[in-house]
Design a protein around this motif. Structure first.
Motif, PDB file in Angstrom:
ATOM      1  N   ASN A 531       0.862  -1.185   0.000  1.00  0.00           N
ATOM      2  CA  ASN A 531       0.000   0.000   0.000  1.00  0.00           C
ATOM      3  C   ASN A 531       0.896   1.232   0.000  1.00  0.00           C
ATOM      4  O   ASN A 531       0.718   2.138  -0.802  1.00  0.00           O
ATOM      5  N   LYS A 532       1.907   1.231   0.889  1.00  0.00           N
ATOM      6  CA  LYS A 532       2.741   2.436   1.008  1.00  0.00           C
ATOM      7  C   LYS A 532       4.046   2.043   1.711  1.00  0.00           C
ATOM      8  O   LYS A 532       4.076   1.099   2.505  1.00  0.00           O
ATOM      9  N   ALA A 533       5.139   2.786   1.388  1.00  0.00           N
ATOM     10  CA  ALA A 533       6.413   2.610   2.117  1.00  0.00           C
ATOM     11  C   ALA A 533       6.871   3.993   2.541  1.00  0.00           C
ATOM     12  O   ALA A 533       6.742   4.967   1.785  1.00  0.00           O
ATOM     13  N   THR A 534       7.339   4.133   3.776  1.00  0.00           N
ATOM     14  CA  THR A 534       7.771   5.448   4.244  1.00  0.00           C
ATOM     15  C   THR A 534       8.939   5.317   5.202  1.00  0.00           C
ATOM     16  O   THR A 534       9.077   4.288   5.865  1.00  0.00           O
ATOM     17  N   ILE A 535       9.823   6.336   5.214  1.00  0.00           N
ATOM     18  CA  ILE A 535      10.873   6.390   6.252  1.00  0.00           C
ATOM     19  C   ILE A 535      10.597   7.570   7.177  1.00  0.00           C
ATOM     20  O   ILE A 535      11.460   8.026   7.909  1.00  0.00           O
ATOM     21  N   MET A 536       9.318   8.053   7.121  1.00  0.00           N
ATOM     22  CA  MET A 536       8.888   9.106   8.086  1.00  0.00           C
ATOM     23  C   MET A 536       8.566   8.395   9.396  1.00  0.00           C
ATOM     24  O   MET A 536       7.777   7.446   9.390  1.00  0.00           O
ATOM     25  N   PRO A 537       9.200   8.788  10.508  1.00  0.00           N
ATOM     26  CA  PRO A 537       8.862   8.115  11.772  1.00  0.00           C
ATOM     27  C   PRO A 537       7.366   8.268  12.058  1.00  0.00           C
ATOM     28  O   PRO A 537       6.823   9.357  11.938  1.00  0.00           O
ATOM     29  N   ARG A 538       6.722   7.153  12.357  1.00  0.00           N
ATOM     30  CA  ARG A 538       5.284   7.181  12.684  1.00  0.00           C
ATOM     31  C   ARG A 538       5.059   6.334  13.934  1.00  0.00           C
ATOM     32  O   ARG A 538       5.564   5.219  14.020  1.00  0.00           O
ATOM     33  N   GLY A 539       4.305   6.892  14.885  1.00  0.00           N
ATOM     34  CA  GLY A 539       4.059   6.117  16.095  1.00  0.00           C
ATOM     35  C   GLY A 539       5.404   5.637  16.638  1.00  0.00           C
ATOM     36  O   GLY A 539       6.369   6.390  16.670  1.00  0.00           O
ATOM     37  N   PRO A 540       5.538   4.355  17.006  1.00  0.00           N
ATOM     38  CA  PRO A 540       6.780   3.885  17.624  1.00  0.00           C
ATOM     39  C   PRO A 540       7.854   3.485  16.611  1.00  0.00           C
ATOM     40  O   PRO A 540       8.944   3.119  16.978  1.00  0.00           O
ATOM     41  N   THR A 541       7.531   3.581  15.296  1.00  0.00           N
ATOM     42  CA  THR A 541       8.515   3.042  14.327  1.00  0.00           C
ATOM     43  C   THR A 541       9.221   4.162  13.568  1.00  0.00           C
ATOM     44  O   THR A 541       8.691   5.238  13.413  1.00  0.00           O
ATOM     45  N   LEU A 542      10.444   3.816  13.063  1.00  0.00           N
ATOM     46  CA  LEU A 542      11.226   4.816  12.305  1.00  0.00           C
ATOM     47  C   LEU A 542      10.798   4.807  10.844  1.00  0.00           C
ATOM     48  O   LEU A 542      11.053   5.725  10.097  1.00  0.00           O
ATOM     49  N   GLY A 543      10.201   3.714  10.431  1.00  0.00           N
ATOM     50  CA  GLY A 543       9.747   3.617   9.045  1.00  0.00           C
ATOM     51  C   GLY A 543       8.660   2.555   9.007  1.00  0.00           C
ATOM     52  O   GLY A 543       8.407   1.862  10.005  1.00  0.00           O
ATOM     53  N   HIS A 544       8.026   2.427   7.832  1.00  0.00           N
ATOM     54  CA  HIS A 544       6.882   1.516   7.806  1.00  0.00           C
ATOM     55  C   HIS A 544       6.588   1.119   6.366  1.00  0.00           C
ATOM     56  O   HIS A 544       6.709   1.965   5.452  1.00  0.00           O
ATOM     57  N   VAL A 545       6.217  -0.134   6.174  1.00  0.00           N
ATOM     58  CA  VAL A 545       5.680  -0.558   4.870  1.00  0.00           C
ATOM     59  C   VAL A 545       4.306  -1.155   5.158  1.00  0.00           C
ATOM     60  O   VAL A 545       4.193  -2.085   5.963  1.00  0.00           O
ATOM     61  N   SER A 546       3.245  -0.528   4.601  1.00  0.00           N
ATOM     62  CA  SER A 546       1.913  -1.093   4.890  1.00  0.00           C
ATOM     63  C   SER A 546       1.441  -1.876   3.670  1.00  0.00           C
ATOM     64  O   SER A 546       1.598  -1.435   2.531  1.00  0.00           O
ATOM     65  N   LEU A 547       0.947  -3.072   3.980  1.00  0.00           N
ATOM     66  CA  LEU A 547       0.422  -3.952   2.914  1.00  0.00           C
ATOM     67  C   LEU A 547      -1.079  -4.098   3.134  1.00  0.00           C
ATOM     68  O   LEU A 547      -1.529  -4.068   4.283  1.00  0.00           O
TER      69      LEU A 547
END
Ligand SMILES: Nc1ncnc2c1ncn2[C@@H]1O[C@H](COP(=O)(O)OP(=O)(O)OP(=O)(O)O)[C@@H](O)[C@H]1O
Ligand SMILES: [Zn+2]
Length: 687
Positions: A531-547
């Motif tokens: 769905n999306k990949a980001t290296i913007m810190p969000r919540g407790p994580t430094l990056g995120h890939v949402s599927l």
């Protein structure tokens, strides 16, 4: 009521007013002492004072304090009951004192921390047993009892009632409260009052005066608490008001995406609209209906809609409210609730979080009363006939936690599932809430619905509200797809933490880590689409890939589960290949938790291990050591194979991995389309 264990009497139950009198009029006490017992053996006589009317009093001898001197008594009264010292200006909330008191307690409540004072007084050492028991009883003084009554939406008039009217109303409750006592209402307190009068052999003529005295003492305490506007309210729990919440404005029209549940409840509405018709036809309706489903799927809303459709009173209570720290209050509240409801039939009683009342209670000597509330509920449910026009609806997220006695026929014997909405239901719910705000015509609820698999009705409502907030903050005229996507990401990946300053080295590690996940997802056939990949810190994580699954997955294949494990391994494998084994980071811990959970379920729940076969192992803690190590071995093999598969994919697509990491460092967040462009080796437009 206080039960005081004194040196003289093992256990004396003393009404508040008498305790106060006993402390306040030492002379009367001594007089009555001399009058009621043969000879008083006082060291020093107390000054004559008019004894109050023939009201029976408890005396200090009963409290084991008879040998106290007057001075000591006064000191005790001063420290113990400052609020009752006549003519003394006890500091209270209402006196504007600009000098802070000695203790936090006094600052906060306006009077001394009587227990602390008492304990520090020399009296305490001389009469510690008696005074200890007085302290321990006094802390149950009504002022300290925090009580909650039913969570009902007070009707408009009650909400607007002025305080004085409300106070008058309390007075109104108080006389009925006293009546209840005098007319020997079934309240347990009356028994102890009766018992006390018997043990004290108070003459018949004085009994009513004695009770009035108790009631006056109670009212004084109540007036005190009301006057000093303390946060605590005194209620016996017997007279907490239960008002029906008229929910005329909620109908089935307000509940979207749960058509089957609505159909099953339609016949309940028909019954409530016309109970006689059902009785004539001989139809038998269930007494209790259990709504089962994950949080936020509309169970409470459905119950309100049943009452709204049938236009009958709706009594709301949450299971956790019945769980009171004081024995018997939960059961008396249930009695109250059913009594009110029966008097207002036809109506709906809704008990939310039923598992917190009817949870499987292990009977144990530690909690002898744990079943009292649920037994009361069972008794009430058995106490009326099905067609009496009272429908009880319970809601729970954990049906397996319910006591079996509750769900047997004749109780909650109809179960209605309220699942998370499917893509069609989500589209309906989104349309319902979008129509309550201004949104751009380009918004397509279908696309949002496809991208929110697994969302509940409450989460979808929240998504629309968050988008409206975002549009308002950005000064937009209406909500567009951008705001809806923004709030979806916020719900899926956590709020952006723009303020966090990440140094370049960490940013680079995060970019390769997240690209590792995305590359595995992209090149593994049975993985969920990105769905999306980001290296913007969000919540407790430094990056995120949402599927997100392309549609609702009612169950998953072995290949899909293995693919999910491989995607989870992508982060650590990327770090190892790019930075070397000495520079792998702790950032992969949640990835390994996820992969291990999938592997464990495959071996112990889904029968997907050749070696262990289809046997399921629910409580691995109770297994033999050999079986446990066999299970661990199988899990380990699954994880190791997954790691190797991920490594193979990232080695094969090292170039795409690098391109994607660099694109993330440049653009910070990439959606599915942009990721595809990068992996196909094309250039991204400059944003
Ligand atoms: N199917 C639905 N249709 C419309 N609105 C919904 C739906 N489900 C939830 N909502 C919205 O979410 C709010 C919370 O839902 P509700 O309290 O009924 O869920 P619940 O299942 O009782 O949750 P819980 O189990 O946590 O008590 C509702 O007031 C409503 O605004
Ligand atoms: Zn990761």
């Amino acid at each position: 009521m206080f039960s005081l264990s004194s040196t003289v009497q093992p256990q004396v139950t003393v009404p508040l007013s008498h305790l106060i009198n006993a402390f306040q009029s030492p002379k009367t006490t001594f007089i009555s002492l001399s009058a009621s017992v043969s000879q008083n053996h006082h060291r020093d006589a107390v000054p004559e004072r008019e004894a109050p009317s023939s009201e029976a009093v408890v005396n200090l001898r009963d409290l084991g304090l008879s040998e106290l001197k007057v001075g000591q008594i006064d000191q005790l009264v001063d420290s113990l009951l400052p609020g009752f010292c006549k003519g003394k200006n006890v500091s209270s909330h209402w006196h504007t004192s600009h000098v802070s008191a000695q203790s936090f307690f006094e600052n906060k409540y306006g009077y001394l921390d009587m227990f602390g004072t008492l304990r520090s007084s020399c009296l305490y050492r001389q009469h510690s047993r008696t005074l200890k028991s007085i302290c321990s009883d006094l802390q149950y003084w009504p002022v300290f009892i925090q009580a909650r009554s039913f969570k009902t939406l007070k009707s408009r008039t009650r909400r607007l009632q002025s305080t004085s009217e409300r106070l008058a109303e309390t007075q109104h409750i108080a006389p009925s409260f006293v009546k209840g006592f005098l007319l020997r209402d079934r309240g347990t307190d009356v028994e102890s009052l009766d018992k006390l009068m018997k043990t004290k052999n108070i003459p018949e003529a004085h009994q009513d005066a004695f009770k009035t005295g108790f009631a006056e003492g109670f009212l004084k305490a109540q007036a005190l608490t009301q006057k000093t506007n303390v946060r605590f309210r005194t209620t016996t729990g017997l007279d907490s008001a239960v008002d029906p919440v008229q929910m005329k404005n909620v109908t089935f029209e307000h509940v979207k995406g749960v058509e089957e549940a609505k159909q099953e409840l339609q016949e309940v509405v028909e019954f409530l609209k016309n109970p006689q018709k059902f009785t004539v036809l001989g139809g038998k309706l269930p007494k209790g209906i259990l709504l089962v489903g994950p949080p936020g799927t509309g169970k409470t809303l459905l119950a309100r809609a049943v009452a709204g459709e049938a236009d009958v009173p709706f009594y709301y209570a949450s299971g956790s409210e019945f769980d009171e720290m004081f024995v018997g209050v939960g059961a008396s509240r249930i009695r109250n609730l059913f009594r009110e409801a029966k008097a207002n039939a036809p109506c709906v009683i809704f008990i939310d979080e039923l598992d917190s009342v009817g949870g499987k209670r292990i009977e144990s000597p530690m909690h002898p009363y744990s079943r009292q509330t649920i037994n009361q509920l069972l008794a009430e449910m058995d106490g009326f006939k099905p067609n009496e026009g009272v429908i009880i609806i319970g809601a729970t997220n954990f049906p397996e936690a319910l006591d079996n006695a509750l769900i047997r026929p004749g109780r909650f014997d109809m179960q209605v599932t309220v699942p998370r909405p499917d893509v069609k239901g989500r589209t309906e719910i989104l349309k319902w809430y979008l129509n309550k705000i201004k949104f751009d015509q380009s918004v397509d609820p279908e696309i949002i619905a496809r991208g929110t698999v697994g969302f509940s009705g409450a989460e979808l409502e929240n998504l629309v509200n968050q988008a409206a907030l975002k549009a308002a903050v950005d000064g937009k005229e209406m909500v567009t797809m951008k705001e809806l996507e923004f709030s979806k990401d916020k719900i899926l990946m956590g709020p952006e933490r723009r303020s966090v300053e990440i140094d370049n080295k960490n940013k680079t590690i995060t970019a390769y880590h997240e690209s590792g996940h995305a590359i595995i997802a992209y090149y593994t056939k049975d993985a969920m689409p990105i769905n999306k990949a980001t290296i913007m810190p969000r919540g407790p994580t430094l990056g995120h890939v949402s599927l997100l699954p392309e549609n609702d997955r009612w169950n998953e294949t072995r290949a899909q589960l293995l693919a999910q494990m491989d995607v989870s391994m992508g982060g650590r494998v990327a770090e190892e290949l790019i930075f070397g084994t000495d520079h792998i980071t702790t950032g992969a811990s949640s990835d390994f938790d996820n992969a291990t959970k999938i592997a464990k379920r495959m071996v112990t729940r889904f029968g997907m291990s050749e070696k262990l076969g289809v046997m399921t192992y629910s409580d691995t803690g109770k297994l033999s050591p050999e079986t446990q190590s066999a299970i661990e071995q199988e899990i380990r093999i699954l994880l190791r194979d997954s790691y190797e598969r991920a490594k193979h994919i990232l080695k094969t697509h090292a170039k795409e991995h690098k391109n994607l990491a660099e694109a993330l460092l440049t653009y910070e967040t990439l959606d599915a389309k942009e990721i595809q462009i990068v992996l196909e080796g094309k250039k991204l437009e400059v944003r």
